[in-house]
Design a protein around this motif. Structure first.
Motif, mmCIF file in Angstrom:
data_model
loop_
_atom_site.group_PDB
_atom_site.id
_atom_site.type_symbol
_atom_site.label_atom_id
_atom_site.label_comp_id
_atom_site.label_asym_id
_atom_site.label_seq_id
_atom_site.Cartn_x
_atom_site.Cartn_y
_atom_site.Cartn_z
ATOM 1 N N ARG A 1 0.825 -1.193 0.000
ATOM 2 C CA ARG A 1 0.000 0.000 0.000
ATOM 3 C C ARG A 1 0.867 1.254 0.000
ATOM 4 N NH1 ARG A 1 -3.248 -0.409 5.067
ATOM 5 N NH2 ARG A 1 -4.168 1.532 4.315
ATOM 6 N N ASP A 2 0.270 2.353 -0.421
ATOM 7 C CA ASP A 2 0.955 3.642 -0.463
ATOM 8 C C ASP A 2 0.420 4.498 0.675
ATOM 9 O OD1 ASP A 2 2.485 5.787 -1.262
ATOM 10 O OD2 ASP A 2 1.124 6.420 -2.857
ATOM 11 N N VAL A 3 1.140 4.484 1.803
ATOM 12 C CA VAL A 3 0.769 5.304 2.963
ATOM 13 C C VAL A 3 1.979 6.176 3.284
ATOM 14 C CG1 VAL A 3 -0.005 5.290 5.358
ATOM 15 C CG2 VAL A 3 -0.785 3.500 3.795
ATOM 16 N N PRO A 4 2.083 7.357 2.663
ATOM 17 C CA PRO A 4 3.311 8.150 2.801
ATOM 18 C C PRO A 4 3.545 8.711 4.187
ATOM 19 C CG PRO A 4 1.657 9.350 1.528
ATOM 20 C CD PRO A 4 1.138 7.960 1.705
ATOM 21 N N LEU A 5 2.464 8.980 4.947
ATOM 22 C CA LEU A 5 2.604 9.567 6.281
ATOM 23 C C LEU A 5 1.808 8.744 7.282
ATOM 24 C CD1 LEU A 5 2.020 13.303 5.313
ATOM 25 C CD2 LEU A 5 4.217 12.165 5.633
ATOM 26 N N TYR A 6 2.413 8.494 8.431
ATOM 27 C CA TYR A 6 1.693 7.796 9.496
ATOM 28 C C TYR A 6 0.806 8.795 10.235
ATOM 29 C CZ TYR A 6 0.719 5.499 13.927
ATOM 30 O OH TYR A 6 0.084 4.990 15.032
ATOM 31 N N ASP A 7 -0.485 8.551 10.199
ATOM 32 C CA ASP A 7 -1.462 9.403 10.855
ATOM 33 C C ASP A 7 -2.136 8.576 11.947
ATOM 34 O OD1 ASP A 7 -3.598 10.923 11.684
ATOM 35 O OD2 ASP A 7 -4.311 11.424 9.675
ATOM 36 N N PRO A 8 -1.888 8.877 13.239
ATOM 37 C CA PRO A 8 -2.474 8.076 14.322
ATOM 38 C C PRO A 8 -3.992 8.009 14.270
ATOM 39 C CG PRO A 8 -0.755 9.513 15.176
ATOM 40 C CD PRO A 8 -1.001 9.932 13.755
ATOM 41 N N SER A 9 -4.653 8.994 13.680
ATOM 42 C CA SER A 9 -6.110 8.952 13.621
ATOM 43 C C SER A 9 -6.600 7.855 12.695
ATOM 44 C CB SER A 9 -6.672 10.309 13.178
ATOM 45 O OG SER A 9 -6.327 10.593 11.832
ATOM 46 N N PHE A 10 -5.774 7.467 11.703
ATOM 47 C CA PHE A 10 -6.092 6.318 10.860
ATOM 48 C C PHE A 10 -5.539 5.039 11.471
ATOM 49 C CE2 PHE A 10 -6.772 9.674 7.789
ATOM 50 C CZ PHE A 10 -7.840 9.201 7.042
ATOM 51 N N GLY A 11 -4.440 5.141 12.213
ATOM 52 C CA GLY A 11 -3.899 4.009 12.942
ATOM 53 C C GLY A 11 -3.327 2.906 12.090
ATOM 54 N N ASP A 12 -2.808 3.223 10.916
ATOM 55 C CA ASP A 12 -2.280 2.179 10.053
ATOM 56 C C ASP A 12 -1.119 2.729 9.237
ATOM 57 O OD1 ASP A 12 -1.785 0.024 8.415
ATOM 58 O OD2 ASP A 12 -3.616 0.237 7.242
ATOM 59 N N ALA A 13 0.064 2.183 9.474
ATOM 60 C CA ALA A 13 1.253 2.605 8.730
ATOM 61 C C ALA A 13 1.534 1.703 7.544
ATOM 62 C CB ALA A 13 2.467 2.620 9.663
ATOM 63 N N ALA A 14 0.589 0.793 7.237
ATOM 64 C CA ALA A 14 0.771 -0.181 6.150
ATOM 65 C C ALA A 14 2.068 -0.944 6.366
ATOM 66 C CB ALA A 14 0.709 0.492 4.788
ATOM 67 N N GLN A 15 2.908 -1.040 5.303
ATOM 68 C CA GLN A 15 4.155 -1.804 5.438
ATOM 69 C C GLN A 15 5.348 -0.894 5.735
ATOM 70 O OE1 GLN A 15 2.501 -1.581 2.345
ATOM 71 N NE2 GLN A 15 3.914 0.010 1.671
ATOM 72 N N VAL A 16 5.093 0.343 6.130
ATOM 73 C CA VAL A 16 6.080 1.315 6.606
ATOM 74 C C VAL A 16 6.975 1.846 5.472
ATOM 75 C CG1 VAL A 16 8.041 1.748 8.169
ATOM 76 C CG2 VAL A 16 6.096 0.369 8.950
ATOM 77 N N PHE A 17 7.603 0.957 4.705
ATOM 78 C CA PHE A 17 8.557 1.388 3.688
ATOM 79 C C PHE A 17 7.864 2.123 2.534
ATOM 80 C CE2 PHE A 17 10.638 -2.660 5.241
ATOM 81 C CZ PHE A 17 11.578 -2.018 6.022
ATOM 82 N N GLU A 18 8.589 3.047 1.927
ATOM 83 C CA GLU A 18 8.092 3.748 0.728
ATOM 84 C C GLU A 18 7.823 2.723 -0.363
ATOM 85 O OE1 GLU A 18 7.519 5.620 -2.856
ATOM 86 O OE2 GLU A 18 9.347 4.439 -2.553
ATOM 87 N N VAL A 19 6.692 2.893 -1.038
ATOM 88 C CA VAL A 19 6.151 1.827 -1.873
ATOM 89 C C VAL A 19 7.090 1.411 -3.003
ATOM 90 C CG1 VAL A 19 4.788 3.459 -3.262
ATOM 91 C CG2 VAL A 19 4.102 1.066 -3.122
ATOM 92 N N PHE A 20 7.671 2.351 -3.754
ATOM 93 C CA PHE A 20 8.521 1.969 -4.879
ATOM 94 C C PHE A 20 9.891 1.481 -4.413
ATOM 95 C CE2 PHE A 20 5.609 4.836 -7.324
ATOM 96 C CZ PHE A 20 5.107 3.851 -8.160
#
Length: 313
Positions: free
Chosen positions: A66-85
């Motif tokens: 997934r593409d989650v560029p910024l960790y937002d605690p209100s969403f509570g999900d950093a996906a796989q942390v690393f930059e997608v590409f």
């Protein structure tokens, strides 16, 4: 050599994995997260490479990031942390056969030419295994932080799709080009990306659908087929695979807890509803992931991937 889209739906139905390869939303995973001092939604990636290689060897069809560029605690999900590409480049280097998909890159947040160059690089480095899932994004907090306008993201999305489609050849001065050159970037869309269904069906190569029941998917597939014909329709399940193979299916948000026999029935129902690929998400899974992957590979995949095996032997 088959295209990534042809490989994804070969045999009519296939099964992949959505990263991160962690079960940090399970009771044991939550306890581990607290011991490590990680915030909610930030997975442990201690075994991510080992498990990605295992998934490749066991015959899962795709790895999705997934593409989650910024960790937002209100969403509570950093996906796989690393930059997608950057992460896909790493995964391309440590795997051999498994497809590598994005679910999905938020195009309006990104510089279009660099997105094209990144995707073309992954396609070349992976030997043609990239499935480029794209979206317009749904987190308003991100847009001002990137200097982008949230309200015009739909128009921005269309412009970037046009650039990706022609490899920027119609967008650059004579003699200037983006390398590596590519003519094969399969585009799958998450949601409608602020577009009409007709536009999506015409301009996209596949659909990344929100998780749902087989009945949900039967309705959505019918809508997709009306505008997109036989282009691939894919979705995801948050799976908690029970130890007992006889455990009945118990639905929860985005997925289910089930033994392998009920899982086979659920996947067959998805296939019969018109779904062509399911990515399994394991963050709720209570069992060790290597054990879970091995059981699914030996007891579930043969019900759905046998046609692919016959084609490659």
């Amino acid at each position: 050599m088959p295209t990534p889209l042809a490989k994804l739906s070969s045999g009519g139905f296939s099964i992949g994995i959505e990263l991160p390869l962690d079960n940090d939303w399970s009771p044991d995973g939550e306890a581990s997260r607290l011991r490590d001092g990680r915030r909610h939604g930030v997975p442990s990636l201690a075994r991510h490479a080992e498990l990605a290689q295992l998934a490749d060897r066991l015959g899962f069809r795709a790895l999705w990031v997934r593409d989650v560029p910024l960790y937002d605690p209100s969403f509570g999900d950093a996906a796989q942390v690393f930059e997608v590409f950057a992460y896909l480049g790493y995964l391309a280097g440590i795997t051999r056969d498994i497809l590598l998909g994005t679910a999905a890159v938020v195009l309006p947040l990104r510089e279009p030419l660099l997105t094209l160059k990144s995707a073309a690089s992954i396609q070349a480095l992976s030997g043609g295994r990239l499935l480029l899932g794209v979206a317009s994004g749904d987190r308003p907090v991100e847009y001002p932080l990137f200097g982008r306008d949230f309200e015009t993201r739909g128009a921005n999305f269309r412009q970037q799709v046009a650039l990706l489609r022609d490899g920027a050849r119609g967008h650059l001065p004579p003699g200037i080009e983006v390398l590596p050159a590519t003519h094969t970037l399969p585009l799958l869309v998450a949601g409608l990306a602020q577009q009409s269904p007709q536009w999506i069906g015409t301009h996209m190569d596949g659909c990344l659908a929100y998780p749902g029941t087989p009945d949900d998917h039967a309705r959505r597939v019918a809508s997709w087929r009306a505008v997109a014909g036989d282009k691939p329709y894919t979705s995801f399940i948050h799976l908690d695979l029970a130890d007992d193979p006889q455990q009945p299916l118990q639905r929860h948000r985005f997925g289910a807890r089930a033994g392998r026999l009920a899982l086979i029935e659920e996947l067959a129902a998805m296939r019969d509803a018109g779904v062509q690929h399911i990515g399994l998400h394991f963050r709720r899974n209570r069992r060790p992931l290597a054990e879970t992957l091995a059981e699914i590979a030996s007891e579930v995949l043969p019900h759905f991937h046998h046609v692919q095996k016959e084609l490659t032997t």
